[in-house]
Design an enzyme around this catalytic site. Structure first.
Site, PDB file in Angstrom:
ATOM      1  N   ASN A 152       0.802  -1.237   0.000  1.00  0.00           N
ATOM      2  CA  ASN A 152       0.000   0.000   0.000  1.00  0.00           C
ATOM      3  C   ASN A 152       0.829   1.279   0.000  1.00  0.00           C
ATOM      4  OD1 ASN A 152       0.688  -0.638   2.696  1.00  0.00           O
ATOM      5  ND2 ASN A 152      -0.926   0.693   3.448  1.00  0.00           N
ATOM      6  N   GLY A 228       2.107  -5.861   7.246  1.00  0.00           N
ATOM      7  CA  GLY A 228       1.200  -6.499   6.304  1.00  0.00           C
ATOM      8  C   GLY A 228      -0.058  -6.952   7.016  1.00  0.00           C
ATOM      9  N   SER A 229      -0.695  -7.968   6.476  1.00  0.00           N
ATOM     10  CA  SER A 229      -1.989  -8.379   7.026  1.00  0.00           C
ATOM     11  C   SER A 229      -1.802  -9.160   8.330  1.00  0.00           C
ATOM     12  CB  SER A 229      -2.713  -9.255   6.007  1.00  0.00           C
ATOM     13  OG  SER A 229      -1.972 -10.436   5.811  1.00  0.00           O
ATOM     14  N   THR A 232      -0.930 -12.917   7.735  1.00  0.00           N
ATOM     15  CA  THR A 232       0.487 -13.209   7.463  1.00  0.00           C
ATOM     16  C   THR A 232       1.323 -12.995   8.728  1.00  0.00           C
ATOM     17  OG1 THR A 232       0.173 -12.480   5.187  1.00  0.00           O
ATOM     18  CG2 THR A 232       2.431 -12.704   5.917  1.00  0.00           C
ATOM     19  N   GLU A 250       3.557  -5.129  12.316  1.00  0.00           N
ATOM     20  CA  GLU A 250       2.604  -4.023  12.117  1.00  0.00           C
ATOM     21  C   GLU A 250       1.518  -4.582  11.205  1.00  0.00           C
ATOM     22  OE1 GLU A 250       2.945  -1.374  13.773  1.00  0.00           O
ATOM     23  OE2 GLU A 250       5.072  -0.988  14.085  1.00  0.00           O
ATOM     24  N   CYS A 284      -3.227   1.596   6.276  1.00  0.00           N
ATOM     25  CA  CYS A 284      -3.627   0.820   7.458  1.00  0.00           C
ATOM     26  C   CYS A 284      -4.349   1.693   8.468  1.00  0.00           C
ATOM     27  CB  CYS A 284      -2.405   0.185   8.094  1.00  0.00           C
ATOM     28  SG  CYS A 284      -1.131   1.398   8.500  1.00  0.00           S
ATOM     29  N   GLU A 465       7.474   1.191  16.526  1.00  0.00           N
ATOM     30  CA  GLU A 465       8.609   1.762  15.805  1.00  0.00           C
ATOM     31  C   GLU A 465       8.507   3.284  15.876  1.00  0.00           C
ATOM     32  OE1 GLU A 465       9.712  -0.365  12.166  1.00  0.00           O
ATOM     33  OE2 GLU A 465       8.751  -2.171  12.901  1.00  0.00           O
TER      34      GLU A 465
HETATM   35  P1  NAD Z   1       0.288  -9.351   3.136  1.00  0.00           P
HETATM   36  O1  NAD Z   1       0.317  -9.863   4.528  1.00  0.00           O
HETATM   37  O2  NAD Z   1      -0.411 -10.147   2.114  1.00  0.00           O
HETATM   38  O3  NAD Z   1       1.779  -9.166   2.581  1.00  0.00           O
HETATM   39  C1  NAD Z   1       2.714  -8.343   3.232  1.00  0.00           C
HETATM   40  C2  NAD Z   1       4.106  -8.828   2.877  1.00  0.00           C
HETATM   41  O4  NAD Z   1       4.293 -10.112   3.464  1.00  0.00           O
HETATM   42  C3  NAD Z   1       4.345  -8.996   1.382  1.00  0.00           C
HETATM   43  O5  NAD Z   1       5.658  -8.609   1.073  1.00  0.00           O
HETATM   44  C4  NAD Z   1       4.177 -10.495   1.185  1.00  0.00           C
HETATM   45  O6  NAD Z   1       4.852 -11.001   0.069  1.00  0.00           O
HETATM   46  C5  NAD Z   1       4.771 -11.026   2.481  1.00  0.00           C
HETATM   47  N1  NAD Z   1       4.366 -12.378   2.856  1.00  0.00           N
HETATM   48  C6  NAD Z   1       3.212 -13.018   2.563  1.00  0.00           C
HETATM   49  N2  NAD Z   1       3.244 -14.280   3.066  1.00  0.00           N
HETATM   50  C7  NAD Z   1       4.433 -14.415   3.713  1.00  0.00           C
HETATM   51  C8  NAD Z   1       5.040 -15.475   4.441  1.00  0.00           C
HETATM   52  N3  NAD Z   1       4.459 -16.670   4.581  1.00  0.00           N
HETATM   53  N4  NAD Z   1       6.254 -15.263   4.982  1.00  0.00           N
HETATM   54  C9  NAD Z   1       6.881 -14.065   4.835  1.00  0.00           C
HETATM   55  N5  NAD Z   1       6.357 -13.024   4.139  1.00  0.00           N
HETATM   56  C10 NAD Z   1       5.145 -13.205   3.589  1.00  0.00           C
HETATM   57  O7  NAD Z   1      -0.256  -7.875   3.234  1.00  0.00           O
HETATM   58  P2  NAD Z   1      -0.592  -6.890   2.030  1.00  0.00           P
HETATM   59  O8  NAD Z   1      -1.858  -7.358   1.398  1.00  0.00           O
HETATM   60  O9  NAD Z   1       0.621  -6.721   1.195  1.00  0.00           O
HETATM   61  O10 NAD Z   1      -0.833  -5.511   2.777  1.00  0.00           O
HETATM   62  C11 NAD Z   1      -2.059  -5.082   3.272  1.00  0.00           C
HETATM   63  C12 NAD Z   1      -2.123  -5.283   4.762  1.00  0.00           C
HETATM   64  O11 NAD Z   1      -1.046  -4.587   5.381  1.00  0.00           O
HETATM   65  C13 NAD Z   1      -3.391  -4.721   5.389  1.00  0.00           C
HETATM   66  O12 NAD Z   1      -3.879  -5.650   6.319  1.00  0.00           O
HETATM   67  C14 NAD Z   1      -2.902  -3.467   6.108  1.00  0.00           C
HETATM   68  O13 NAD Z   1      -3.675  -3.069   7.213  1.00  0.00           O
HETATM   69  C15 NAD Z   1      -1.535  -3.885   6.519  1.00  0.00           C
HETATM   70  N6  NAD Z   1      -0.694  -2.734   6.799  1.00  0.00           N
HETATM   71  C16 NAD Z   1      -0.387  -2.462   8.104  1.00  0.00           C
HETATM   72  C17 NAD Z   1       0.376  -1.344   8.416  1.00  0.00           C
HETATM   73  C18 NAD Z   1       0.726  -1.017   9.844  1.00  0.00           C
HETATM   74  O14 NAD Z   1       1.628  -0.209  10.036  1.00  0.00           O
HETATM   75  N7  NAD Z   1       0.068  -1.585  10.835  1.00  0.00           N
HETATM   76  C19 NAD Z   1       0.839  -0.522   7.380  1.00  0.00           C
HETATM   77  C20 NAD Z   1       0.512  -0.840   6.067  1.00  0.00           C
HETATM   78  C21 NAD Z   1      -0.253  -1.959   5.783  1.00  0.00           C
END
Ligand code: NAD
Length: 485
Positions: A152, A228-229, A232, A250, A284, A465
């Protein structure tokens, strides 16, 4: 047909081609515009080995010397701001103005902020003298840091991890999202142009379950910072738990805005339309539940819907466009599915999906666009009020009392942030104490000094962080007790 960009991994200061490639789409046209390495264990092992080799020299350098290298990268990145903004917009779907005014300037700021701040904190240990023994602490880098970032805010979030990690003396292997890898790839070229020491920053591209997982479980990677999500993050926590790694997660959010009837309505409306729909609702911290106090509810709803209807959706590079395209086709389908869930759960769609058409140019007809959508009439337990949608959908519901809204706002499994709108600072203060989230904004949103701790509670995150918190995360404290008499 535009030329397709072929990305390469960045290992030990060298661009390394990968035989296996993934398609990466321009979300505003649906066309493949880049090919991303589909790296696996082999590539990750090589990157970790390079980072490990670079560690002794980099970690023994003074913080000021490290800062000098990073500031050079920041200057070079800033000099290419427009080129990076265009790439970020095309790769991610966000409007060009947003990449130009937020993403890339913030990436430059991340580098500069940590380069300046960390040296002031690193070696200012507490020195205590008691019974002839001097006690002090050393803050030492952890080793090779594994950094995993989402799609994002691609360069923004990558540099938010990278800058403090290397400033603290670690070397890194980063794995950006497979869907938005282009600015990270361009960043590797900036590192080369800046003569950044080889092997200190390595970037490996590829899918989460292959490249990402190989990195986070690697035995020579003692620290993992993930954004990420929640799904994950949970998986990473599970697979790394037996290895006792330092972990920062995060994750997702279901952020509320609480609007009291004594607020400055105009300022509130202006910010909430931004907080709900900026970056197509894919920040997020975006607002997805709006609680409005009963005397103001109808007026707020009318004015909010009217303001949202005016937001322009279209080609991200076009002047005056507020929202570009969602990041991927499956994600667009997911967000649209949630609007259907809302209707099944008794909600009413007031504008957006299913009501207003996207008017987009012919070249964008296969892009992943949808209109900003406002839903009302939902129960707090409904799917759209409980689950993270991560798109341009926000739900508005009424409330009566402060006690009631605290309980309802906290009634989700997430806890990233909230905003409170009131002219009564007593109310604002009480709300800030009672809301179970990592950040509370009062009469504002998305303004935060980088010194402040950032992170979430419950399913939104583990760890913080920000200057001091990043320093603590990216280093190990060692206590030294020396008898001097
Ligand atoms: P995602 O979890 O699908 O992917 C995030 C990253 O993790 C990607 O680089 C992906 O390739 C990697 N990944 C996926 N599976 C993995 C595994 N088994 N082992 C290691 N790495 C793996 O998330 P997304 O769809 O890319 O991003 C959207 C999500 O991120 C939303 O839920 C959003 O709320 C969250 N987000 C949180 C913050 C925060 O600061 N809290 C900031 C931005 C986005």
């Amino acid at each position: 047909m535009d030329e397709v960009l072929v990305l390469e991994n960045f290992i030990a200061g060298t661009m390394v081609p990968c035989k296996r490639l993934l398609d990466s789409y321009d979300p505003s046209t649906g066309r493949v515009w880049a090919k991303v390495p589909d790296s696996g264990k082999l590539e990750v092992d090589a990157a970790v080995a390079a980072a490990k080799r670079a560690f002794p020299k980099w970690s023994s350098m003074s913080a000021q010397a490290r800062a000098k290298h990073i500031l050079k990268v920041a200057d070079l990145l800033e000099s290419q701001l427009e080129e990076f903004a265009v790439a970020e917009s095309q790769d991610q779907g966000k409007p060009l103005w947003l990449a130009r005014t937020m993403d890339i300037p913030r990436a430059v700021l991340n580098l500069r902020h940590f380069a300046h701040a960390i040296p002031h904190h690193l070696n200012t240990s507490n020195v205590q003298t008691e019974a002839g023994v001097v006690n002090y602490t050393l803050r030492e880098p952890v080793g090779v840091a594994g950094l995993v970032s989402p799609w994002n805010l691609p360069l923004y979030l990558l540099t938010f991890k990278l800058a403090p990690a290397v400033m603290c003396g670690n070397t890194v292997v980063a794995k950006p999202s497979e869907m938005t890898s282009v600015t990270a790839y361009k960043f590797c070229k900036v590192l080369q142009d800046a003569d950044f020491p080889a092997g200190v920053i390595n970037i490996v591209f590829g899918l989460g379950p292959s490249a990402g997982e190989a990195l986070v479980v690697h035995p020579d990677v003692p620290l993992v910072s993930f954004t990420g999500s929640t799904a994950t993050g949970k998986h990473i926590a599970e697979v790394t738990a037996p290895m006792f790694k330092k972990l920062s997660l995060e994750m997702g959010g279901k952020n509320a805005a609480v609007v009291f009837s004594d607020c400055d309505l105009e300022a509130c409306l202006n910010t909430l339309k931004r907080s709900s729909f900026i970056n197509q609702g894919q920040v997020c911290l975006c607002t997805s539940r709006i609680f409005v106090q009963q005397p103001l509810y109808e007026e707020f709803l009318d004015k909010f819907v009217e303001a949202v209807k005016e937001l322009r959706v279209g080609n991200p590079s076009e002047e005056g466009v507020f929202m570009g395209a969602l990041n991927s086709k499956p994600h667009l389908e997911k967000v649209r599915r949630y609007v259907r869930y809302a209707v099944e759960d008794g909600g009413t769609v007031l504008c957006g999906e299913g009501i207003d058409m996207c008017i987009i140019p012919e070249e964008n007809k296969n892009g992943y666009f949808m209109r900003p959508t406002v839903i009302t009439g939902l129960d707090d337990k409904s799917r759209c009020m409980q689950e993270e949608i991560f798109g341009p959908v926000t739900c508005v519901v009424p409330f009566n009392s402060e006690g009631e809204v605290v309980q309802r706002t906290n009634d989700t499994s997430y806890g990233l942030c909230a905003s409170v709108w009131t002219s009564n600072l007593g109310v604002a203060h009480r709300m800030a104490h009672k809301l179970k989230v990592g950040t509370v904004w009062t009469n504002c949103w998305l303004v935060r000094d980088l010194d402040m701790p950032f992170g979430g509670v419950k399913k939104s995150g583990m760890g913080r962080e920000g200057t001091q918190d990043s320093l603590e995360f990216y280093t190990e404290a060692k206590t030294v007790c020396t008898k001097i008499s």
